[in-house]
Design an enzyme around this catalytic site. Sequence first.
Site, PDB file in Angstrom:
ATOM      1  N   GLN A   1     -12.760  34.255  10.242  1.00 32.42           N
ATOM      2  CA  GLN A   1     -13.708  35.358  10.335  1.00 32.42           C
ATOM      3  C   GLN A   1     -13.342  36.348   9.234  1.00 32.42           C
ATOM      4  O   GLN A   1     -12.193  36.794   9.137  1.00 32.42           O
ATOM      5  CB  GLN A   1     -13.605  36.017  11.718  1.00 32.42           C
TER       6      GLN A   1
ATOM      7  N   TRP B   1     -11.050  42.118   5.283  1.00 31.62           N
ATOM      8  CA  TRP B   1     -10.657  41.958   6.687  1.00 31.62           C
ATOM      9  C   TRP B   1     -10.748  40.495   7.127  1.00 31.62           C
ATOM     10  O   TRP B   1     -11.714  39.817   6.794  1.00 31.62           O
ATOM     11  CB  TRP B   1     -11.599  42.781   7.564  1.00 31.62           C
TER      12      TRP B   1
ATOM     13  N   ASP C   1     -10.299  35.798  13.609  1.00 32.55           N
ATOM     14  CA  ASP C   1     -10.047  34.446  14.128  1.00 32.55           C
ATOM     15  C   ASP C   1     -10.015  33.300  13.105  1.00 32.55           C
ATOM     16  O   ASP C   1     -10.906  33.214  12.261  1.00 32.55           O
ATOM     17  CB  ASP C   1     -11.161  34.032  15.106  1.00 32.55           C
TER      18      ASP C   1
ATOM     19  N   SER D   1     -17.342  33.149  15.268  1.00 31.89           N
ATOM     20  CA  SER D   1     -16.382  32.036  15.319  1.00 31.89           C
ATOM     21  C   SER D   1     -17.002  30.714  15.735  1.00 31.89           C
ATOM     22  O   SER D   1     -18.003  30.681  16.451  1.00 31.89           O
ATOM     23  CB  SER D   1     -15.241  32.384  16.271  1.00 31.89           C
TER      24      SER D   1
ATOM     25  N   ASP E   1     -18.520  31.206  20.142  1.00 36.00           N
ATOM     26  CA  ASP E   1     -17.285  30.519  19.733  1.00 36.00           C
ATOM     27  C   ASP E   1     -17.286  29.035  20.122  1.00 36.00           C
ATOM     28  O   ASP E   1     -16.371  28.558  20.820  1.00 36.00           O
ATOM     29  CB  ASP E   1     -16.044  31.230  20.298  1.00 36.00           C
TER      30      ASP E   1
ATOM     31  N   TRP F   1      -6.819  43.073  18.221  1.00 36.99           N
ATOM     32  CA  TRP F   1      -7.882  44.072  18.130  1.00 36.99           C
ATOM     33  C   TRP F   1      -7.311  45.463  18.418  1.00 36.99           C
ATOM     34  O   TRP F   1      -6.464  45.626  19.296  1.00 36.99           O
ATOM     35  CB  TRP F   1      -8.999  43.746  19.141  1.00 36.99           C
TER      36      TRP F   1
HETATM   37  C1  FRU Z   1     -12.569  36.945  18.911  1.00 37.85           C
HETATM   38  C2  FRU Z   1     -13.995  37.293  18.538  1.00 37.85           C
HETATM   39  C3  FRU Z   1     -14.926  36.147  18.827  1.00 37.85           C
HETATM   40  C4  FRU Z   1     -16.063  36.382  17.875  1.00 37.85           C
HETATM   41  C5  FRU Z   1     -15.360  36.935  16.667  1.00 37.85           C
HETATM   42  C6  FRU Z   1     -16.156  37.934  15.901  1.00 37.85           C
HETATM   43  O1  FRU Z   1     -11.599  37.692  18.261  1.00 37.85           O
HETATM   44  O2  FRU Z   1     -14.397  38.470  19.216  1.00 37.85           O
HETATM   45  O3  FRU Z   1     -15.318  36.037  20.179  1.00 37.85           O
HETATM   46  O4  FRU Z   1     -16.772  35.212  17.580  1.00 37.85           O
HETATM   47  O5  FRU Z   1     -14.156  37.518  17.131  1.00 37.85           O
HETATM   48  O6  FRU Z   1     -15.535  38.276  14.688  1.00 37.85           O
END
Ligand code: FRU
Length: 464
Positions: free
Chosen positions: A43, A24, A27, A87, A152, A291
């Site tokens: 990610q 998977w 970001d 992130s 983030d 998402w």
């Molecule tokens: C955005 C997010 C970020 C977080 C990450 C977790 O898509 O929700 O805020 O750091 O994904 O995977």
Amino acid sequence: MKQMIKLNNDRYRLGYHVSAPAGWINDPNGFCYYKGYYHIFYQYHPYSADWGPMHWGHSRSKDLVHWESLPIALAPDTKADEDGCFSGSAIVKDDVLYLIYTGHHYYDDGDPDHFWQNQNLAYSTDGINFTKYENNPIIASAPEDNTHHFRDPKVWEKDGKYYMILGSQGKDGVGRAITYRSDDLKDWQYLGEIAKANGLTTEGFMWECPDFFELADKDILLLSPQGIEAQGQKYLNLFQTGYFVGNFDYSTNTFEHGGFTELDHGHDFYATQTTLAPDGRRLVFGWMDMWESKFPEKADGWAGALTLLRELELKDDQLYMRPVKEAVQLRTAEISAWNKQVTEKTLLCENEHQAEIDLTLTTDQAFELAFTDQDKQVKLTFDQATHTFTLLNGDARYASIKPNSELKLQIFIDTSSLEIFINDGEAVFTERFYFDNAPQVWLTAKAQCLTQVYRLNGQAITFE
Ligand code: FRU
């Protein structure tokens, strides 16, 4: 030992987009230029095709087009990031590459919404192997005026100081962006809030993945708010990505800005990250998914990819987003090229899993482009009267442009992705689609039409 997931079918695999070897991804993270390579991290959950404890996957490129997959850069293996390396961004200081990222932590009550977050540092001198800073975290907890949504970090340098912007939620439950300042990337001082949602349903309850940069003498806050409600043809995805244009005053930490504008009009675009290329261009990657989408490729052992790399420009306070000029290097053959008056349904392309279609249409009439495979179809229609494009991929997405009798479309197909750039990035649709065969692309128009179709190949480089 846990086993990394493996691919079991390549029917939807992308040819020239950054995606993980398997597993998977979401970001883009840590986008930067270091020692002759562009680096992009993402990610990553390498053990299944579902989101899970976050790692940082890693790719690099010399030419911005061919990406080489590298070993995992960060894993959630210390007390400071035990439930996930969320992130963050990268910055080069004194020839060292630093990654600044969020450590995710659950309380031990099994509730995924009951968590806390801190900020951490890792570094590398070869751009491949990363060491976590021994005194992590660099910011141990959210400030007093914040909830647990505190993540983030995007870091940049200005006049010898380092600044960090973070996605946040104020105590009043509203999305916002906050900043910190540092001399050395290790000790950080809280400066406060620079921008805040004007309402929960209009600008969101949480601002994820903020990015802050100068472009054409303006300051841009690019971010991904959660919780904006759909309004007519706008904000139709679960979560949005968009921007505010304004002016930032470093002496008072204040950002005067205009309203929120969505950056891409497709179904599959989120969590952008930019970097400043050595030649001055502002380049941007997004996550080419959303998402809670279905991700049919999960059955094949993977999920998610990054968008084609794009360049941002600011014109009349609007961000234009077009493919980087290096994308021409993906072309391996010209399949067709013609300039003629089109009067009926015309086939532009077939049997090509990876192709670029460049179209210039001169018309004062509506037209339609259809991407089809048996009973499956993605359709783009243009209505001259309202200057509005409608993209149908399941349900509809919309983009309006300035009135123009000549329209330029640049279309990138890559097995299960479709990116349509209109008028050099005035409007963009980013889409995933899942057909059994390569799409047939049909144009229905009454127009003078200049067309070039190219076969593309962006074979990934294998890291030795
Ligand atoms: C955005 C997010 C970020 C977080 C990450 C977790 O898509 O929700 O805020 O750091 O994904 O995977």
